[in-house]
Design a protein around this motif. Structure first.
Motif, short mmCIF file in Angstrom:
data_model
loop_
_atom_site.label_atom_id
_atom_site.label_comp_id
_atom_site.label_asym_id
_atom_site.label_seq_id
_atom_site.Cartn_x
_atom_site.Cartn_y
_atom_site.Cartn_z
N GLN A 208 0.84 -1.20 0.00
CA GLN A 208 0.00 0.00 0.00
C GLN A 208 0.87 1.25 0.00
O GLN A 208 0.56 2.23 -0.66
CB GLN A 208 -0.98 0.00 1.19
CG GLN A 208 -2.11 -1.04 1.07
CD GLN A 208 -2.87 -1.02 -0.26
OE1 GLN A 208 -3.00 0.01 -0.90
NE2 GLN A 208 -3.37 -2.15 -0.70
N GLU A 209 1.99 1.17 0.69
CA GLU A 209 2.89 2.30 0.71
C GLU A 209 3.57 2.47 -0.65
O GLU A 209 3.69 3.57 -1.18
CB GLU A 209 3.95 2.09 1.79
CG GLU A 209 4.49 3.40 2.30
CD GLU A 209 5.39 3.16 3.50
OE1 GLU A 209 5.44 2.02 3.99
OE2 GLU A 209 6.05 4.12 3.92
N GLN A 212 1.27 3.93 -3.13
CA GLN A 212 1.14 5.37 -2.88
C GLN A 212 2.11 6.16 -3.72
O GLN A 212 1.83 7.29 -4.11
CB GLN A 212 1.51 5.63 -1.41
CG GLN A 212 0.36 5.59 -0.47
CD GLN A 212 0.15 6.95 0.15
OE1 GLN A 212 1.10 7.68 0.40
NE2 GLN A 212 -1.08 7.32 0.35
N PHE A 213 3.28 5.58 -3.94
CA PHE A 213 4.32 6.27 -4.69
C PHE A 213 4.26 5.97 -6.18
O PHE A 213 5.08 6.45 -6.95
CB PHE A 213 5.72 5.85 -4.18
CG PHE A 213 6.03 6.27 -2.78
CD1 PHE A 213 5.18 7.10 -2.07
CD2 PHE A 213 7.19 5.83 -2.16
CE1 PHE A 213 5.47 7.48 -0.77
CE2 PHE A 213 7.50 6.21 -0.86
CZ PHE A 213 6.64 7.04 -0.16
N LYS B 143 2.27 13.46 -6.54
CA LYS B 143 3.12 13.46 -5.35
C LYS B 143 4.54 13.86 -5.70
O LYS B 143 5.04 13.53 -6.78
CB LYS B 143 3.12 12.07 -4.71
CG LYS B 143 1.75 11.68 -4.14
CD LYS B 143 1.82 10.37 -3.38
CE LYS B 143 0.50 10.11 -2.67
NZ LYS B 143 -0.60 9.85 -3.63
N GLU B 170 1.45 17.27 -3.99
CA GLU B 170 1.44 16.88 -2.59
C GLU B 170 2.86 16.45 -2.22
O GLU B 170 3.43 15.56 -2.86
CB GLU B 170 0.47 15.71 -2.39
CG GLU B 170 0.45 15.14 -0.98
CD GLU B 170 -0.30 13.82 -0.87
OE1 GLU B 170 -0.28 13.21 0.21
OE2 GLU B 170 -0.88 13.37 -1.88
N ILE B 172 5.65 14.70 0.09
CA ILE B 172 5.82 13.66 1.10
C ILE B 172 7.31 13.51 1.39
O ILE B 172 8.11 13.43 0.46
CB ILE B 172 5.27 12.30 0.60
CG1 ILE B 172 3.76 12.42 0.31
CG2 ILE B 172 5.53 11.19 1.62
CD1 ILE B 172 3.18 11.17 -0.33
N THR B 174 10.38 11.24 2.85
CA THR B 174 10.69 9.83 3.12
C THR B 174 12.21 9.67 3.13
O THR B 174 12.94 10.63 2.90
CB THR B 174 10.02 8.91 2.08
OG1 THR B 174 10.30 7.55 2.41
CG2 THR B 174 10.51 9.18 0.68
N THR B 186 7.68 -0.21 -8.09
CA THR B 186 6.50 0.31 -8.79
C THR B 186 6.84 1.05 -10.07
O THR B 186 5.95 1.41 -10.82
CB THR B 186 5.71 1.28 -7.88
OG1 THR B 186 6.58 2.33 -7.48
CG2 THR B 186 5.16 0.56 -6.66
N HIS B 283 -6.38 -0.60 -4.04
CA HIS B 283 -5.69 0.67 -4.23
C HIS B 283 -6.36 1.55 -5.28
O HIS B 283 -6.56 2.74 -5.09
CB HIS B 283 -4.24 0.44 -4.60
CG HIS B 283 -3.45 1.71 -4.58
ND1 HIS B 283 -3.08 2.33 -3.40
CD2 HIS B 283 -3.00 2.52 -5.57
CE1 HIS B 283 -2.43 3.45 -3.68
NE2 HIS B 283 -2.37 3.59 -4.98
N TYR B 284 -6.67 0.94 -6.43
CA TYR B 284 -7.30 1.70 -7.51
C TYR B 284 -8.79 1.42 -7.50
O TYR B 284 -9.27 0.60 -8.28
CB TYR B 284 -6.71 1.31 -8.87
CG TYR B 284 -5.24 1.62 -9.00
CD1 TYR B 284 -4.79 2.93 -9.09
CD2 TYR B 284 -4.30 0.59 -9.04
CE1 TYR B 284 -3.43 3.20 -9.22
CE2 TYR B 284 -2.95 0.87 -9.17
CZ TYR B 284 -2.53 2.17 -9.26
OH TYR B 284 -1.19 2.44 -9.39
#
Lengths: 286, 286
Positions: A208-209, A212-213, B143, B170, B172, B174, B186, B283-284
């Motif tokens: 899930q993380e 997110q990216f 993001k 947005e 973030i 990390t 991903t 997720h989607y």
């Protein structure tokens, strides 16, 4: 014009074909045979089928054309069950994504009626399924691959060609082995890659993380992993040999990429990526 | 408000950032440094940059914020070349898709100015490139990942956050290692899979025919293989360790799928496919 069409399995594909033929005024009556009572009721209430029959022999009675639109894993049993109710000249076709396995089952189960069997595969679909996902334009401008057998009667092949033309599809004839090899590369293996990647990320525990990216590219790349798992299980098992050969080849190619990354061989990577881009850009002209 | 922004590399990302900041009235003057004369002229004529400088020191002079938007393979050389022209308080950030390699180069080349360096990565892009592909909305609702260093000055991080907020992104924060591991899964590995599949089909000599039979799913799956080969060569080389680990893991998973197909283990296949579908669908949300 098909006076009576019998659809065995009223899901996305069977349902859309019925809707499309009705819209094109290419069919008189559509009779549906569907084991799932919810899908059956849905297909009736949506007007996809005119009549539902619970008995297979009743469903087949008087049909000009019979379309097998059940998952690959259910084909052989269905072919066996329907064989006693077939009549000479009743044209039978299917929509299976693998042709070798369906043809083997048909040869084993249809006996003399094999001459009226025309194996087919519409290259169309969405990641959704069931009669509620069916729509009349699904096949419009899409390709339908037919793999007629040496003994297929010309009149049967013509009937199936005509049916698909009426719903706006382009019909292409090819051989069974060629079909199954091509589809392994452009459809079956890609589905495996998308499913496997997401499952691997899930097993690494940070999906899930990670998602997110993820960018838009990943959304598109992974869309096919939202497809029906049981459909794709059946396809993998039905196209075993061509798929395994390609899968092993792919693992070898991937190993080569890994080696190039390991030794910092940018030229090799750029060469592979550029060749792939050129092929894709040529095919999908933007 | 950034009084003077210096964009090093005026392509899709650098160009879009300049356009977006101008549209948001978040910048006074945009100075561009771009080695490719065609891209430089294009960026000027499209109004992406207000002024082009051929000399790096001139380009940097008086800038509040400097954005490195060159390919990963060009980062280290550029960091080295710009270091003598930096001034205390001049905020430097980058848009590289891999953070570990850029940070290593920055640490090696920026000396004391490392405190004003804020590593960044906007998760946005298209498969097109160059200033002509730039557009002001590219980052809107996307993001941007920042991986500030322990020594990064708070004021520099705030400035970079504000810049990205102004263009609708947005932000973030990390860690560097987490970023590079997540993106390998991903983004980087999916690109490799898409490139490798098309190249393999091409080598099998039947690509154009195979693609003829390809469905919409393949089109989406393979879209990322139309990305710039040199960009992805650089990314693969820059994210070597996390990517190689994941690639080997993926080959192992794929081997497992092959074994399941070989032994006809439909339950195993359905389990993997269903797990992947569930993760993706969650997720989607459709």
């Amino acid at each position: 014009m098909i006076r009576r069409l019998c659809i065995l399995g009223v899901g996305l594909i069977g349902g859309s074909l019925a809707l499309a033929l009705k819209q094109a005024k290419g069919v008189g009556e559509v009779v549906g045979y569907e084991r799932d009572p919810i899908a059956r009721d849905k297909a009736l209430s949506l007007g996809i089928i005119d009549r539902a029959e619970l008995d297979l022999a009743e469903a087949l009675r008087g049909a000009d054309v019979v379309v097998l639109a059940v998952p690959l894993g259910a084909m052989e049993e269905l072919l066996q069950a329907m064989a006693p109710s077939l009549k000479p000249g009743m044209v039978v076709t299917d929509v299976g994504s693998v042709k070798g396995s369906v043809v083997a089952s048909a040869r084993a189960k249809l006996g003399e009626y094999i001459v009226d069997f025309v194996p087919g595969h519409p290259i169309a679909g969405t990641e959704r399924n069931g009669p509620e996902a069916a729509f009349a334009d699904l096949f419009c401008l899409h390709k339908v691959l037919l793999t007629p057998l040496p003994e297929s009667r010309a009149v049967a092949v013509r009937m199936v060609r005509m049916m698909w033309h009426q719903v706006g599809a382009e019909v292409i004839e090819t051989s069974i082995s060629h079909h199954d090899r091509m589809l392994a590369g452009t459809s079956h293996l890609p589905h495996i890659l998308a499913y496997t990647l997401i499952d691997m990320l899930a097993k690494l525990g940070e999906t899930q993380e990670a998602l997110q990216f993820a960018a838009g590219g990943f959304r598109d790349f992974s869309r096919i992993a939202s497809s029906d798992p049981s459909v794709w299980r059946d396809i993998c098992l039905a196209n075993k040999e061509p798929l395994l050969a390609l899968l092993e080849r792919f693992r070898t190619e991937l190993h080569g990429i890994g080696e190039a990354i390991h030794r910092g061989d940018g030229a090799k990577l750029a060469e592979i990526f550029a060749r792939a881009k050129a092929v894709r850009d040529t095919h999908y002209k933007r």
